[in-house]
Design a protein around this motif. Sequence first.
Motif, PDB file in Angstrom:
ATOM      1  N   ARG A 206      83.236  29.999  34.118  1.00 19.20           N
ATOM      2  CA  ARG A 206      81.943  29.318  34.078  1.00 19.20           C
ATOM      3  C   ARG A 206      80.893  30.055  34.903  1.00 19.20           C
ATOM      4  O   ARG A 206      81.188  30.609  35.963  1.00 19.20           O
ATOM      5  N   SER A 207      79.688  30.031  34.376  1.00 20.93           N
ATOM      6  CA  SER A 207      78.583  30.697  35.052  1.00 20.93           C
ATOM      7  C   SER A 207      77.668  29.629  35.653  1.00 20.93           C
ATOM      8  O   SER A 207      77.863  28.433  35.458  1.00 20.93           O
ATOM      9  N   PHE A 208      76.679  30.065  36.406  1.00 22.13           N
ATOM     10  CA  PHE A 208      75.785  29.122  37.063  1.00 22.13           C
ATOM     11  C   PHE A 208      74.340  29.596  36.964  1.00 22.13           C
ATOM     12  O   PHE A 208      74.066  30.787  36.764  1.00 22.13           O
ATOM     13  N   GLU A 209      73.442  28.644  37.082  1.00 16.36           N
ATOM     14  CA  GLU A 209      72.017  28.947  37.174  1.00 16.36           C
ATOM     15  C   GLU A 209      71.596  28.764  38.626  1.00 16.36           C
ATOM     16  O   GLU A 209      72.138  27.913  39.337  1.00 16.36           O
ATOM     17  N   GLU A 210      70.652  29.564  39.049  1.00 15.95           N
ATOM     18  CA  GLU A 210      70.159  29.414  40.415  1.00 15.95           C
ATOM     19  C   GLU A 210      69.228  28.210  40.477  1.00 15.95           C
ATOM     20  O   GLU A 210      68.208  28.164  39.782  1.00 15.95           O
ATOM     21  N   LEU A 211      69.586  27.219  41.276  1.00 14.89           N
ATOM     22  CA  LEU A 211      68.806  25.996  41.397  1.00 14.89           C
ATOM     23  C   LEU A 211      67.903  26.066  42.624  1.00 14.89           C
ATOM     24  O   LEU A 211      68.264  26.709  43.627  1.00 14.89           O
ATOM     25  N   PRO A 212      66.761  25.405  42.579  1.00 12.05           N
ATOM     26  CA  PRO A 212      65.889  25.381  43.761  1.00 12.05           C
ATOM     27  C   PRO A 212      66.657  24.856  44.973  1.00 12.05           C
ATOM     28  O   PRO A 212      67.358  23.850  44.899  1.00 12.05           O
ATOM     29  N   GLY A 213      66.517  25.558  46.079  1.00  7.80           N
ATOM     30  CA  GLY A 213      67.226  25.159  47.300  1.00  7.80           C
ATOM     31  C   GLY A 213      68.599  25.779  47.439  1.00  7.80           C
ATOM     32  O   GLY A 213      69.243  25.636  48.477  1.00  7.80           O
ATOM     33  N   GLN A 214      69.054  26.498  46.382  1.00  6.92           N
ATOM     34  CA  GLN A 214      70.394  27.086  46.426  1.00  6.92           C
ATOM     35  C   GLN A 214      70.358  28.589  46.144  1.00  6.92           C
ATOM     36  O   GLN A 214      71.379  29.170  45.804  1.00  6.92           O
ATOM     37  N   THR A 215      69.212  29.204  46.284  1.00  4.63           N
ATOM     38  CA  THR A 215      69.096  30.625  45.952  1.00  4.63           C
ATOM     39  C   THR A 215      69.249  31.485  47.203  1.00  4.63           C
ATOM     40  O   THR A 215      69.186  30.990  48.337  1.00  4.63           O
TER      41      THR A 215
END
Length: 229
Positions: A206-215
Amino acid sequence: MRRADRLFQLVQILRNKRLVTARELAERLEVSERTIYRDIQDLSLSGVPVEGEAGVGYHLRYSLDIPPLMFTAAEIEALVVGARMLKAWGGSELGSSAQSVLDKIHAVIPAELHRHLEESRLFAMRFGVREDLETTLDTCRHAIAQRRYLRLDYQRADHESSQREVKPLGLFFWGNVWTLTAWCELRNDFRTFRLDRIGGLDTLERSFEELPGQTLGDFVKLMQQSECY
Protein backbone atom coordinates in the motif's frame (compact mmCIF):
# COMPACT_ATOMS: atom_id res chain seq x y z
CA MET A 1 22.40 6.62 -46.77
CA ARG A 2 23.44 4.11 -44.11
CA ARG A 3 20.71 3.13 -41.65
CA ALA A 4 22.70 4.53 -38.71
CA ASP A 5 22.98 7.86 -40.52
CA ARG A 6 19.28 7.81 -41.31
CA LEU A 7 18.35 7.19 -37.66
CA PHE A 8 20.62 10.05 -36.64
CA GLN A 9 18.97 12.35 -39.18
CA LEU A 10 15.55 11.21 -37.97
CA VAL A 11 16.33 12.22 -34.40
CA GLN A 12 17.69 15.59 -35.58
CA ILE A 13 14.41 16.30 -37.41
CA LEU A 14 12.30 15.27 -34.43
CA ARG A 15 14.31 17.57 -32.15
CA ASN A 16 12.51 20.54 -33.69
CA LYS A 17 9.65 19.80 -31.25
CA ARG A 18 6.85 19.94 -33.78
CA LEU A 19 4.77 17.09 -35.06
CA VAL A 20 6.22 15.57 -38.18
CA THR A 21 4.25 13.02 -40.15
CA ALA A 22 5.72 9.78 -41.47
CA ARG A 23 5.13 11.05 -45.00
CA GLU A 24 7.17 14.21 -44.36
CA LEU A 25 9.93 12.15 -42.80
CA ALA A 26 9.90 9.71 -45.68
CA GLU A 27 10.19 12.53 -48.23
CA ARG A 28 13.04 14.23 -46.38
CA LEU A 29 14.98 11.00 -45.91
CA GLU A 30 14.05 9.56 -49.32
CA VAL A 31 12.70 6.27 -48.00
CA SER A 32 9.27 4.68 -47.78
CA GLU A 33 6.77 5.42 -45.01
CA ARG A 34 7.01 1.75 -44.02
CA THR A 35 10.74 2.27 -43.40
CA ILE A 36 9.97 5.30 -41.22
CA TYR A 37 7.51 3.24 -39.14
CA ARG A 38 10.20 0.61 -38.55
CA ASP A 39 12.79 3.26 -37.68
CA ILE A 40 10.43 4.98 -35.22
CA GLN A 41 9.72 1.65 -33.55
CA ASP A 42 13.42 0.82 -33.26
CA LEU A 43 14.21 4.26 -31.83
CA SER A 44 11.47 3.82 -29.21
CA LEU A 45 12.74 0.36 -28.27
CA SER A 46 16.25 1.75 -27.83
CA GLY A 47 15.01 4.41 -25.39
CA VAL A 48 14.65 7.48 -27.60
CA PRO A 49 11.54 9.32 -26.26
CA VAL A 50 9.55 9.40 -29.52
CA GLU A 51 5.89 10.15 -29.06
CA GLY A 52 3.06 10.09 -31.59
CA GLU A 53 1.28 7.72 -33.90
CA ALA A 54 0.95 6.83 -37.54
CA GLY A 55 -1.19 9.31 -39.47
CA VAL A 56 -0.87 12.02 -36.82
CA GLY A 57 2.83 12.68 -36.50
CA TYR A 58 5.80 12.21 -34.23
CA HIS A 59 7.92 14.35 -31.94
CA LEU A 60 10.33 13.93 -29.07
CA ARG A 61 8.66 13.88 -25.65
CA TYR A 62 11.58 15.83 -24.22
CA SER A 63 14.88 17.16 -25.45
CA LEU A 64 17.88 14.86 -25.60
CA ASP A 65 20.21 17.81 -25.36
CA ILE A 66 22.23 18.31 -22.21
CA PRO A 67 23.36 21.86 -21.53
CA PRO A 68 27.14 22.20 -21.78
CA LEU A 69 28.84 22.07 -18.39
CA MET A 70 32.08 23.68 -17.37
CA PHE A 71 33.88 22.55 -14.23
CA THR A 72 36.64 24.21 -12.29
CA ALA A 73 39.30 22.11 -10.60
CA ALA A 74 37.66 22.76 -7.21
CA GLU A 75 34.26 21.69 -8.53
CA ILE A 76 35.72 18.46 -9.87
CA GLU A 77 37.35 17.74 -6.53
CA ALA A 78 34.01 18.41 -4.82
CA LEU A 79 32.39 15.84 -7.10
CA VAL A 80 35.13 13.32 -6.34
CA VAL A 81 34.80 13.78 -2.58
CA GLY A 82 31.00 13.62 -2.78
CA ALA A 83 31.20 10.42 -4.79
CA ARG A 84 33.66 8.90 -2.32
CA MET A 85 31.34 9.76 0.57
CA LEU A 86 28.41 8.17 -1.21
CA LYS A 87 30.44 5.06 -2.02
CA ALA A 88 31.42 4.78 1.65
CA TRP A 89 28.14 5.74 3.31
CA GLY A 90 25.39 6.06 0.71
CA GLY A 91 24.41 2.45 0.08
CA SER A 92 25.30 0.21 -2.82
CA GLU A 93 23.02 1.78 -5.42
CA LEU A 94 23.95 5.41 -4.83
CA GLY A 95 27.60 4.45 -4.47
CA SER A 96 27.51 2.73 -7.85
CA SER A 97 25.66 5.67 -9.42
CA ALA A 98 28.22 8.11 -8.02
CA GLN A 99 31.04 6.16 -9.65
CA SER A 100 29.09 6.10 -12.92
CA VAL A 101 28.80 9.90 -12.81
CA LEU A 102 32.55 10.23 -12.31
CA ASP A 103 33.20 7.88 -15.23
CA LYS A 104 30.98 10.01 -17.48
CA ILE A 105 32.65 13.23 -16.36
CA HIS A 106 36.07 11.68 -16.95
CA ALA A 107 35.01 10.87 -20.51
CA VAL A 108 34.03 14.45 -21.42
CA ILE A 109 36.35 16.81 -19.53
CA PRO A 110 39.64 17.97 -21.07
CA ALA A 111 42.63 15.73 -20.46
CA GLU A 112 44.36 18.42 -18.37
CA LEU A 113 41.59 18.11 -15.77
CA HIS A 114 41.81 14.32 -15.46
CA ARG A 115 44.39 14.53 -12.69
CA HIS A 116 41.88 16.36 -10.49
CA LEU A 117 39.62 13.33 -10.76
CA GLU A 118 42.39 10.83 -10.22
CA GLU A 119 44.67 12.49 -7.68
CA SER A 120 42.37 14.05 -5.09
CA ARG A 121 43.87 13.59 -1.61
CA LEU A 122 40.52 13.87 0.17
CA PHE A 123 39.01 10.57 1.24
CA ALA A 124 35.88 9.33 3.02
CA MET A 125 36.65 6.17 4.95
CA ARG A 126 34.10 3.55 5.85
CA PHE A 127 34.37 1.99 9.29
CA GLY A 128 32.10 0.14 11.68
CA VAL A 129 29.23 -0.08 9.22
CA ARG A 130 27.18 -3.28 9.01
CA GLU A 131 26.90 -4.63 5.48
CA ASP A 132 23.12 -5.06 5.80
CA LEU A 133 22.68 -1.30 6.36
CA GLU A 134 23.30 -0.74 2.65
CA THR A 135 20.20 -2.80 1.87
CA THR A 136 18.22 -1.02 4.60
CA LEU A 137 19.23 2.36 3.19
CA ASP A 138 18.31 1.39 -0.37
CA THR A 139 14.96 -0.03 0.78
CA CYS A 140 14.08 3.15 2.69
CA ARG A 141 15.16 5.35 -0.20
CA HIS A 142 12.97 3.49 -2.67
CA ALA A 143 9.99 3.52 -0.29
CA ILE A 144 10.33 7.29 0.13
CA ALA A 145 10.45 7.83 -3.62
CA GLN A 146 7.46 5.55 -4.25
CA ARG A 147 5.50 6.68 -1.16
CA ARG A 148 5.08 3.14 0.07
CA TYR A 149 4.51 2.14 3.67
CA LEU A 150 7.31 0.40 5.54
CA ARG A 151 6.89 -2.19 8.29
CA LEU A 152 9.91 -2.28 10.56
CA ASP A 153 11.08 -4.06 13.69
CA TYR A 154 12.79 -1.46 15.84
CA GLN A 155 14.87 -1.63 18.98
CA ARG A 156 15.41 1.55 21.00
CA ALA A 157 18.60 2.36 22.90
CA ASP A 158 17.01 0.91 26.08
CA HIS A 159 16.44 -2.36 24.16
CA GLU A 160 12.65 -1.98 24.07
CA SER A 161 11.42 -3.51 20.82
CA SER A 162 8.38 -2.68 18.76
CA GLN A 163 6.97 -3.20 15.30
CA ARG A 164 5.87 -0.12 13.39
CA GLU A 165 4.14 0.72 10.15
CA VAL A 166 5.35 4.09 8.96
CA LYS A 167 5.16 6.54 6.11
CA PRO A 168 8.85 7.12 5.25
CA LEU A 169 9.54 10.80 4.58
CA GLY A 170 13.30 11.42 4.56
CA LEU A 171 16.75 10.11 5.38
CA PHE A 172 19.31 12.11 7.33
CA PHE A 173 23.04 11.44 7.66
CA TRP A 174 24.67 12.45 10.93
CA GLY A 175 28.33 11.74 10.28
CA ASN A 176 28.34 8.00 10.82
CA VAL A 177 24.65 7.26 11.42
CA TRP A 178 21.66 7.38 9.09
CA THR A 179 18.21 8.06 10.49
CA LEU A 180 14.81 7.65 8.90
CA THR A 181 12.19 10.29 9.61
CA ALA A 182 8.67 8.96 9.21
CA TRP A 183 5.07 9.37 10.18
CA CYS A 184 4.42 6.53 12.64
CA GLU A 185 0.99 4.92 12.52
CA LEU A 186 1.45 3.45 16.01
CA ARG A 187 2.26 6.78 17.68
CA ASN A 188 0.24 8.91 15.24
CA ASP A 189 3.14 11.33 15.15
CA PHE A 190 6.54 11.90 13.61
CA ARG A 191 9.25 9.51 14.70
CA THR A 192 12.93 9.16 13.84
CA PHE A 193 14.55 5.73 13.58
CA ARG A 194 18.24 4.93 13.45
CA LEU A 195 18.84 2.57 10.55
CA ASP A 196 21.31 0.52 12.57
CA ARG A 197 18.56 -0.27 15.10
CA ILE A 198 16.10 -1.51 12.50
CA GLY A 199 15.85 -5.28 12.46
CA GLY A 200 13.31 -6.60 9.97
CA LEU A 201 12.22 -4.22 7.22
CA ASP A 202 9.53 -4.77 4.60
CA THR A 203 8.10 -2.50 1.95
CA LEU A 204 4.32 -2.89 1.94
CA GLU A 205 2.13 -2.92 -1.12
CA ARG A 206 0.00 0.00 0.00
CA SER A 207 1.07 3.51 -0.82
CA PHE A 208 0.27 6.78 0.93
CA GLU A 209 -0.48 10.39 0.14
CA GLU A 210 1.22 13.17 2.02
CA LEU A 211 -1.40 14.72 4.29
CA PRO A 212 -1.24 18.22 5.77
CA GLY A 213 0.60 18.05 9.09
CA GLN A 214 2.34 14.79 8.17
CA THR A 215 4.86 15.91 5.56
CA LEU A 216 8.62 16.25 5.76
CA GLY A 217 8.19 20.01 5.55
CA ASP A 218 5.90 19.88 8.62
CA PHE A 219 8.52 17.85 10.47
CA VAL A 220 11.26 20.35 9.64
CA LYS A 221 9.08 23.24 10.82
CA LEU A 222 8.48 21.48 14.13
CA MET A 223 12.20 20.91 14.60
CA GLN A 224 12.96 24.55 13.81
CA GLN A 225 10.31 25.72 16.28
CA SER A 226 11.73 23.48 19.00
CA GLU A 227 15.25 24.73 18.16
CA CYS A 228 16.41 21.14 17.96
CA TYR A 229 17.00 21.24 14.24
